[in-house]
Design a protein around this motif. Structure first.
Motif, PDB file in Angstrom:
ATOM      1  N   UNK A 157      34.090  41.429  40.099  1.00 19.65           N
ATOM      2  CA  UNK A 157      33.610  40.109  39.687  1.00 19.65           C
ATOM      3  C   UNK A 157      33.624  39.998  38.171  1.00 19.65           C
ATOM      4  N   UNK A 158      33.167  41.050  37.482  1.00 21.89           N
ATOM      5  CA  UNK A 158      33.159  41.029  36.015  1.00 21.89           C
ATOM      6  C   UNK A 158      34.578  40.952  35.457  1.00 21.89           C
ATOM      7  N   UNK A 159      35.497  41.716  36.052  1.00 18.99           N
ATOM      8  CA  UNK A 159      36.895  41.680  35.609  1.00 18.99           C
ATOM      9  C   UNK A 159      37.483  40.295  35.844  1.00 18.99           C
ATOM     10  N   UNK A 160      37.263  39.750  37.032  1.00 22.97           N
ATOM     11  CA  UNK A 160      37.810  38.437  37.376  1.00 22.97           C
ATOM     12  C   UNK A 160      37.257  37.348  36.460  1.00 22.97           C
ATOM     13  N   UNK A 161      35.970  37.426  36.157  1.00 23.49           N
ATOM     14  CA  UNK A 161      35.341  36.428  35.287  1.00 23.49           C
ATOM     15  C   UNK A 161      35.905  36.506  33.876  1.00 23.49           C
ATOM     16  N   UNK A 162      36.078  37.708  33.369  1.00 23.30           N
ATOM     17  CA  UNK A 162      36.651  37.892  32.034  1.00 23.30           C
ATOM     18  C   UNK A 162      38.067  37.319  31.981  1.00 23.30           C
ATOM     19  N   UNK A 163      38.870  37.644  32.984  1.00 22.71           N
ATOM     20  CA  UNK A 163      40.250  37.159  33.026  1.00 22.71           C
ATOM     21  C   UNK A 163      40.282  35.639  33.084  1.00 22.71           C
ATOM     22  N   UNK A 164      39.445  35.058  33.939  1.00 24.78           N
ATOM     23  CA  UNK A 164      39.429  33.596  34.070  1.00 24.78           C
ATOM     24  C   UNK A 164      39.085  32.925  32.746  1.00 24.78           C
ATOM     25  N   UNK A 165      38.129  33.492  32.022  1.00 25.20           N
ATOM     26  CA  UNK A 165      37.759  32.912  30.727  1.00 25.20           C
ATOM     27  C   UNK A 165      38.912  32.993  29.743  1.00 25.20           C
ATOM     28  N   UNK A 205      21.482  35.182  44.267  1.00 22.01           N
ATOM     29  CA  UNK A 205      21.550  34.715  42.876  1.00 22.01           C
ATOM     30  C   UNK A 205      22.972  34.527  42.369  1.00 22.01           C
ATOM     31  N   UNK A 206      23.977  34.805  43.224  1.00 19.22           N
ATOM     32  CA  UNK A 206      25.363  34.658  42.790  1.00 19.22           C
ATOM     33  C   UNK A 206      26.200  35.856  43.192  1.00 19.22           C
ATOM     34  N   UNK A 207      27.140  36.214  42.327  1.00 15.31           N
ATOM     35  CA  UNK A 207      28.073  37.295  42.638  1.00 15.31           C
ATOM     36  C   UNK A 207      27.968  38.398  41.588  1.00 15.31           C
ATOM     37  N   UNK A 208      28.028  39.648  42.057  1.00 16.35           N
ATOM     38  CA  UNK A 208      27.942  40.772  41.142  1.00 16.35           C
ATOM     39  C   UNK A 208      29.009  41.796  41.483  1.00 16.35           C
ATOM     40  N   UNK A 209      29.290  42.696  40.519  1.00 18.48           N
ATOM     41  CA  UNK A 209      30.222  43.784  40.773  1.00 18.48           C
ATOM     42  C   UNK A 209      31.291  43.902  39.706  1.00 18.48           C
ATOM     43  N   UNK A 210      31.934  45.050  39.665  1.00 21.77           N
ATOM     44  CA  UNK A 210      32.971  45.314  38.676  1.00 21.77           C
ATOM     45  C   UNK A 210      34.147  44.353  38.844  1.00 21.77           C
ATOM     46  N   UNK A 246      35.522  29.406  41.055  1.00 19.81           N
ATOM     47  CA  UNK A 246      35.100  29.372  42.451  1.00 19.81           C
ATOM     48  C   UNK A 246      35.518  30.687  43.103  1.00 19.81           C
ATOM     49  N   UNK A 247      34.546  31.471  43.531  1.00 17.55           N
ATOM     50  CA  UNK A 247      34.850  32.722  44.220  1.00 17.55           C
ATOM     51  C   UNK A 247      34.983  32.461  45.713  1.00 17.55           C
ATOM     52  N   UNK A 263      39.211  32.332  42.887  1.00 14.37           N
ATOM     53  CA  UNK A 263      39.492  33.761  42.805  1.00 14.37           C
ATOM     54  C   UNK A 263      39.003  34.450  44.070  1.00 14.37           C
ATOM     55  N   UNK A 264      39.873  35.241  44.675  1.00 14.59           N
ATOM     56  CA  UNK A 264      39.510  35.983  45.870  1.00 14.59           C
ATOM     57  C   UNK A 264      38.797  37.280  45.514  1.00 14.59           C
ATOM     58  N   UNK A 265      37.644  37.508  46.140  1.00 14.14           N
ATOM     59  CA  UNK A 265      36.889  38.742  45.933  1.00 14.14           C
ATOM     60  C   UNK A 265      36.321  39.201  47.277  1.00 14.14           C
ATOM     61  N   UNK A 266      35.728  40.385  47.280  1.00 11.12           N
ATOM     62  CA  UNK A 266      34.965  40.845  48.433  1.00 11.12           C
ATOM     63  C   UNK A 266      33.531  40.346  48.294  1.00 11.12           C
ATOM     64  N   UNK A 267      32.891  40.098  49.415  1.00 11.92           N
ATOM     65  CA  UNK A 267      31.502  39.643  49.406  1.00 11.92           C
ATOM     66  C   UNK A 267      30.530  40.757  49.791  1.00 11.92           C
ATOM     67  N   UNK A 268      31.052  41.895  50.259  1.00  8.44           N
ATOM     68  CA  UNK A 268      30.188  42.885  50.901  1.00  8.44           C
ATOM     69  C   UNK A 268      30.346  44.293  50.333  1.00  8.44           C
ATOM     70  N   UNK A 269      30.771  44.405  49.068  1.00  9.22           N
ATOM     71  CA  UNK A 269      30.942  45.726  48.457  1.00  9.22           C
ATOM     72  C   UNK A 269      30.075  45.844  47.211  1.00  9.22           C
ATOM     73  N   UNK A 270      28.876  46.431  47.347  1.00  9.25           N
ATOM     74  CA  UNK A 270      28.005  46.598  46.177  1.00  9.25           C
ATOM     75  C   UNK A 270      28.721  47.346  45.065  1.00  9.25           C
ATOM     76  N   UNK A 271      28.502  46.885  43.842  1.00  7.03           N
ATOM     77  CA  UNK A 271      29.130  47.513  42.689  1.00  7.03           C
ATOM     78  C   UNK A 271      30.511  46.977  42.387  1.00  7.03           C
TER      79      UNK A 271
END
Length: 278
Positions: free
Chosen positions: A64-72, A57-62, A82-83, A42-50
């Motif tokens: 990321x949460x949306x992508x993780x939910x969709x993947x599940x 510790x890993x990846x955080x952000x809205x 894999x981000x 999954x493609x995401x940004x690495x440098x945008x807080x929130x």
């Protein structure tokens, strides 16, 4: 030790068996299948807080949460995700090459982009806005006339403010949003502009809590969608179903609060699938 001679027929059978085994041994991800293959990228940004941030510790952000939910919902365990960093200029190419299965990275749906990729969503309606100091007030765009406006080099957001709202704003362009935030904190600049979701993410960082606020001007509409390789309608449909479920079970609301809450981000309600606000 006596070795048995292999006949031509036996050799042929052995070769076919080995060939079949080799064909079935590919343990890589089934790109675009969405059926729970070994891995999903999954493609995401690495440098945008929130939104999309890589931390020790890993990846955080809205996003990321949306992508993780969709993947599940597509059948992938969290460990199978894999981000991959996907910068704005590389998003269409990454999808076309198959480097990623989908992209969730503040990816605004536009007519131009829809010529190259397909979109699921939108999953968030953002707006261009201003970030200002907590004790300042800006009620309309032209309040910035004569003020120092900061954005990153090459940003269309700052140019939009100058062209449409405050032609006499003093535009300062720097390399990163963090530089703008430092300038805003020190008083060197009066406002920072980009999407309100991005601004809220920065303002929610621990070191900035309580120091900045969003002006709430809604200078443009940004419909964030999930980018998918052009023509993969099956994947789009599956992602849309996952997004609808995320809204219904309130996971979407939780993700907004978790990632933007400290900035008092007044988010729009979850958009309806396919409803693009111009």
């Amino acid at each position: 030790m006596k070795l048995r001679k292999v006949t031509a027929a036996s050799a042929t059978v052995l070769a076919l068996a080995l060939s079949a085994t080799a064909c079935g041994s590919d343990s890589g991800k089934e790109s675009g299948s969405g059926d729970g293959g070994d891995k999903i990228t999954i493609g995401i940004k690495y440098d945008q807080p929130g939104l999309g941030l890589k931390t020790p510790d890993g990846f955080t952000g809205f996003d990321v949460d949306v992508a993780t939910y969709v993947a599940k919902e597509l059948g992938y365990a969290e460990d199978d995700i894999e981000f991959k960093e996907t910068k704005s200029a590389d998003r269409e190419t990454a999808l076309a090459r198959g480097d990623v299965d989908f992209i969730a990275a503040t990816y605004s749906i536009t007519d131009e982009r829809k010529q190259k990729v397909d979109f699921a969503g939108p999953y968030l309606l953002a707006h261009q806005d201003l970030l200002i100091r907590a004790d300042d007030n800006v009620s309309k765009g032209d309040d910035l006339n004569g003020k120092k406006l900061c954005s990153v080099t090459g940003s269309t957001s700052a140019q939009n403010v100058k062209a449409k709202f405050a032609p006499d704003a003093q535009l300062q362009q720097v390399g990163t949003y963090s530089e703008c935030l430092n300038g805003l904190q020190s008083g060197a600049v009066d406002a920072l502009t980009t999407d309100d979701s991005i601004l809220a993410g920065y303002a929610s960082q621990e070191q900035y809590k309580g120091k900045f606020k969003l002006a709430g001007l809604k200078l443009s509409n940004e419909n964030y969608g999930i980018g998918v390789k052009k023509g993969d309608k099956e994947m789009v449909d599956k992602i849309n179903a996952a997004l609808e479920k995320m809204v219904q079970d309130k996971s979407w609301d939780k993700a907004v609060k978790d990632n933007f809450g400290p900035a008092n981000y007044k988010n729009e309600p979850a958009p309806k699938i396919g409803n693009i606000v111009k």
